[in-house]
Write an enzyme that holds these catalytic residues in place. Sequence first.
Site, mmCIF file in Angstrom:
data_model
loop_
_atom_site.group_PDB
_atom_site.id
_atom_site.type_symbol
_atom_site.label_atom_id
_atom_site.label_comp_id
_atom_site.label_asym_id
_atom_site.label_seq_id
_atom_site.Cartn_x
_atom_site.Cartn_y
_atom_site.Cartn_z
ATOM 1 N N LYS A 105 73.752 54.935 61.534
ATOM 2 C CA LYS A 105 74.776 55.906 61.874
ATOM 3 C C LYS A 105 75.961 54.671 62.022
ATOM 4 O O LYS A 105 75.903 54.336 62.523
ATOM 5 C CB LYS A 105 74.267 56.665 63.453
ATOM 6 C CG LYS A 105 76.181 57.747 63.794
ATOM 7 C CD LYS A 105 75.479 58.269 65.165
ATOM 8 C CE LYS A 105 77.007 57.763 65.579
ATOM 9 N NZ LYS A 105 76.612 59.047 66.999
ATOM 10 N N GLY A 166 82.152 62.408 74.083
ATOM 11 C CA GLY A 166 81.786 62.458 75.762
ATOM 12 C C GLY A 166 82.409 63.739 76.401
ATOM 13 O O GLY A 166 81.988 63.682 77.196
ATOM 14 N N ALA A 192 80.101 64.140 67.519
ATOM 15 C CA ALA A 192 80.719 63.906 68.733
ATOM 16 C C ALA A 192 81.956 65.025 69.671
ATOM 17 O O ALA A 192 82.184 66.130 68.708
ATOM 18 C CB ALA A 192 81.674 63.363 68.438
ATOM 19 N N GLY A 193 81.624 65.543 70.765
ATOM 20 C CA GLY A 193 82.525 66.540 71.798
ATOM 21 C C GLY A 193 82.229 67.966 71.600
ATOM 22 O O GLY A 193 82.186 68.350 72.189
ATOM 23 N N ASN A 214 75.087 63.739 72.210
ATOM 24 C CA ASN A 214 74.226 63.382 72.866
ATOM 25 C C ASN A 214 74.935 63.728 74.783
ATOM 26 O O ASN A 214 73.999 64.188 74.926
ATOM 27 C CB ASN A 214 74.611 61.457 73.175
ATOM 28 C CG ASN A 214 73.882 60.830 73.772
ATOM 29 O OD1 ASN A 214 73.738 59.838 73.368
ATOM 30 N ND2 ASN A 214 73.724 60.884 75.595
ATOM 31 N N THR A 215 76.121 63.591 74.262
ATOM 32 C CA THR A 215 76.410 63.608 76.223
ATOM 33 C C THR A 215 75.956 65.487 76.550
ATOM 34 O O THR A 215 76.121 65.710 77.773
ATOM 35 C CB THR A 215 77.803 63.595 76.371
ATOM 36 O OG1 THR A 215 78.078 61.857 76.045
ATOM 37 C CG2 THR A 215 78.307 63.632 77.619
#
Lengths: 263, 66
Positions: A105, A166, A192-193, A214-215
């Site tokens: 990535k 995040g 992301a987001g 992830n987050t």
Amino acid sequence: MSKQAQQALQIAGKTYQSRLIIGSGKYKDFQENLKALEMSGAEIITVAIRRVNLGQNSDEPSLLEVISPDKYTILPNTAGCYSADEAVRTCRMARELLDGHKLVKLEVLGDQKTLYPNVTETLAAAETLVKDGFDVMVYTSDDPLIAKRLEEIGCVAVMPLGAPIGSGLGIRNPHNIRLILENAAVPIIVDAGVGTASDASIAMELGCDGVLMNTAIAEAKDPVMMASAMKKAVESGREAFLAGRMPRRLYASASSPVDGTFF
Amino acid sequence: MHIAINGTQHEVDTGSNLQDLLNSLALAKGRIAVELNGEIVSRSTFPQLILNNGDNLEIVQAIGGG
């Protein structure tokens, strides 16, 4: 297309049943990460590449001893890289420590506060990495021109952000994601987001090939339960997309017949 | 002789090879990658690689990340 083919994700010649990719950052411990990974149904998980701690207790297991490359596809990222050179060096180190595994990535950041991608450095890194034989899944902005350029360079997947890393703000510009999808010949994976399940569903309903997060899982109050929610969200969003949604209308359209009322 | 490992200075016996160094740091069995003076070192060459005064080593591993 068979039902199986419609459900499967193809990246760099490999087939994955899950369209959810998760991360390994910000978890309480490896066990929680592993449980979340199992609940999520994800087959691909990102990792970061960092210096070993000299003098660290070698009896403690390392991440890859708990989350095994034999069972999961490990996706090393270039998080923390602010230049093409740093990202390329990171990918080469990752390939070495994963015995020649070439799926990576790529992310090259431009700003510490927003972690927004530096697209010019990203383009440069992508060119070098693709020439060096890597299968590059590239994190980028939602600029349709940059997304197409990254595909033309030879990236195996293009991963536009939904919102800053995040931030949990969801898919801030679905219109741009749709433009990217219209022009794409490689998988488009929102990366992301994502903050909660509906964000993931929205990405899949737009027609995205997958979602990377992830987050959203790691910082949920119950990460294992959120992983389960995300698995369902990605599956339901994909199914809704394939089912072909009803049109949006400006005014109402009654669901019950008008004729035959008895008053 | 002095070499830098992951940004800190270390004293190492003259003529040490990379494999010996990794053994002494208890890193021999781990999944790691090594850069010497900016160039990746292939794992198969660890025993043959003789370290020199002023060398700069980076030793990395995979950790949690998004």
